[in-house]
Design an enzyme around this catalytic site. Structure first.
Site, PDB file in Angstrom:
ATOM      1  N   GLU A  93      38.462  31.077  45.726  1.00 33.55           N
ATOM      2  CA  GLU A  93      39.325  31.959  46.531  1.00 33.55           C
ATOM      3  C   GLU A  93      38.507  32.338  47.753  1.00 33.55           C
ATOM      4  O   GLU A  93      37.653  33.224  47.694  1.00 33.55           O
ATOM      5  CB  GLU A  93      39.718  33.199  45.712  1.00 33.55           C
ATOM      6  N   CYS A 150      40.723  39.443  52.980  1.00 35.33           N
ATOM      7  CA  CYS A 150      40.702  37.988  53.160  1.00 35.33           C
ATOM      8  C   CYS A 150      41.958  37.467  53.845  1.00 35.33           C
ATOM      9  O   CYS A 150      41.910  36.507  54.591  1.00 35.33           O
ATOM     10  CB  CYS A 150      40.525  37.307  51.809  1.00 35.33           C
TER      11      CYS A 150
END
Ligand code: NAD
Length: 459
Positions: free
Chosen positions: A210, A244
């Protein structure tokens, strides 16, 4: 602290006892974890406040609340998720009953980042445990208070050979990565993601990465700019811009840029006041290193709002930058802070030239009422996930798989997708014994024609 190889061999031995497999045991631990986390609710808010001045509200909506929802979901659905799924059998295997079994991989390594330090450690841990694995979690070394709390919570709930948090920085992570795991789940930066992928390749360990990237936000002239500003300012400056999937930069139709900038300035001031440094709702940058990194990005660019940095307090104010070149520092890497560059486009080719200049992003946002324009963008570009007419909120729907593509990562999780990630989907055919045609067995002479016919009819 026990040596890392010993922790892993103890977990592997524990896994082999089969004690993690029983659904009743998994549920027992998930419920105990929920109870422990709920008991520590205030301590979680306090830890995040100490680590980077994150407000209680933001910690609730983006960490505590999501973790409790994920636990509730797993507790409610675990029996259903883990049951073997019967699929339609093939005529070629007739007579048979065909199934998909959901089997735990075994011993899982989870490496977490600092930016949502509670959520991004707990969420994968919950689904790894729900899927019947043992877990070693390495939380971030940059959020000392939250990482200590995570360690305590896990220690209070699990025996060490079932789940444990191992604190430490790069050296500890390197030692952990040199071991043989059954699955590695990593959340963090692209450069470290590559290190993790290399370590996993050594033992052919499956891995989820991720990662991050530069997520664009496209705005055309068909939409209410006040609404865009509200949703963009929220998504960009939440967590101090250290998200993110934060919109990294804006690409706006050139003719509305000036108007939009004025609206954006007004919105930022409305939300955080004239001096965001004194706002209780605006977090700090995680450390001096990152504050300096962001300060470098503000050199040699046209700052049209904000641009205030206080390295002693790790403070960077919400900042707007006008049309930086794609070669400037602020456009060369993921910003990961409260700085928003505003680029413009005249034609769709301009948009392509900007987006294709970068690696595949983790998210893409488009604000527009033009359906054809939106569909074109959604289909043309490769990115992890996206939202039309808002930012970030795709993260909140557990029915959607969350993850990147290319440089922004591989694999996905959230809700059932997380349970699937930590389960090996094992196909099982249970063959009947009452009927056994001789067609597939040698000698084959004279059988091919019939076999071809059967393939044509049944496949
Ligand atoms: P990071 O890569 O620096 O650190 C992540 C973890 O890796 C930490 O636990 C750290 O101790 C460890 N680590 C650091 N260097 C290592 C090395 N050389 N070898 C092995 N392990 C090492 O990332 P970060 O600064 O904590 O987080 C920010 C990054 O994470 C951003 O790029 C952001 O986009 C990304 N991120 C992605 C997601 C997502 O869900 N895709 C979520 C949050 C953050």
């Amino acid at each position: 602290m026990t040596a890392i190889p010993n922790i892993i061999s103890a977990q592997k031995a524990f896994f082999k006892t089969g004690k993690t497999i029983a659904i009743s045991e998994r549920l027992k631990y998930l419920k105990a974890l929920k109870n422990e986390i709920t008991t520590h609710e205030q301590a979680i808010y306090d830890a995040l406040q100490k680590d980077f001045k994150k407000s209680e509200f933001e910690t609730f909506i983006s960490e505590f609340g999501l973790v409790i929802s994920e636990l509730n979901l797993a507790i409610k659905n675990l029996k259903k998720w883990s049951r073997p799924k019967r699929v339609t059998a093939s005529i070629l295997t007739f007579p048979s009953s065909d199934y998909i079994f959901y089997n735990p991989y075994g011993t899982i390594l989870i490496i977490a980042p600092w930016n949502y330090p509670f959520l991004l450690a707990m969420e994968p841990l919950i689904m790894a445990i729900a899927a019947g694995n043992t877990v070693v979690l390495k939380p971030s070394e940059l959020t000392k208070n939250t990482s200590q709390l995570l360690t305590d919570i896990i220690e209070n709930v699990f025996p060490k050979d079932h789940a444990i948090a191992v604190q430490g920085g790069v050296e500890t992570a390197t030692t952990l990565l040199s071991q043989k795991w059954d699955y590695i789940f990593f959340t963090g930066s692209v450069p470290v993601g590559k290190i993790v992928a290399q370590a996993a390749a050594k033992h052919l360990t499956p891995v989820t990465l991720e990662l991050g990237g530069k997520s664009p936000c496209i705005v055309d002239a068909s939409i209410d700019l006040k609404l865009v500003a509200k949703r963009l300012v929220w998504g960009k400056f939440l967590n101090g811009g250290q998200t993110c999937i934060a919109p990294d930069y804006v690409i706006i139709k050139a003719e509305i840029k000036q108007n939009f900038i004025e609206i954006l300035k007004a919105e930022i001031t409305k939300v955080y006041g004239e001096n965001p440094k004194t706002s209780a709702d605006f977090p700090r940058i995680i450390n001096t290193k990152n504050t300096k990194r962001l300060a470098e990005m503000l050199k040699n660019v046209s700052i049209i709002f904000g641009g205030n940095v206080d390295e002693n307090e790790n403070y960077v104010s919400p900042t707007l930058i006008d049309e930086p070149s794609l070669e400037s520092a602020v456009m060369c890497e993921e910003i990961f802070g409260p700085i928003l560059p505003i680029l413009t486009y005249e034609t769709e080719t301009d948009i392509e030239n900007i987006i294709w200049h970068f690696e595949k992003p983790l998210a893409l946002y488009v604000f527009s009422k033009e359906k054809i324009f939106v569909e074109k963008l959604l289909n043309k570009f490769s990115f992890g996930g996206g939202v039309v007419n808002d930012t970030l909120i795709h993260f909140g729907n557990h029915r959607l798989p969350f993850g990147g593509v290319g440089h922004s990562g591989m694999g996905a999780y959230h809700g059932k997708w997380g349970f699937d990630t930590f389960s090996h989907k094992k196909p099982i055919v249970k063959r009947g014994t009452w009927f056994d045609p001789t067609l597939r067995y040698a000698p084959y002479k004279g059988k091919l024609k019939l076999m071809k016919k059967l393939f044509k009819i049944f496949t």
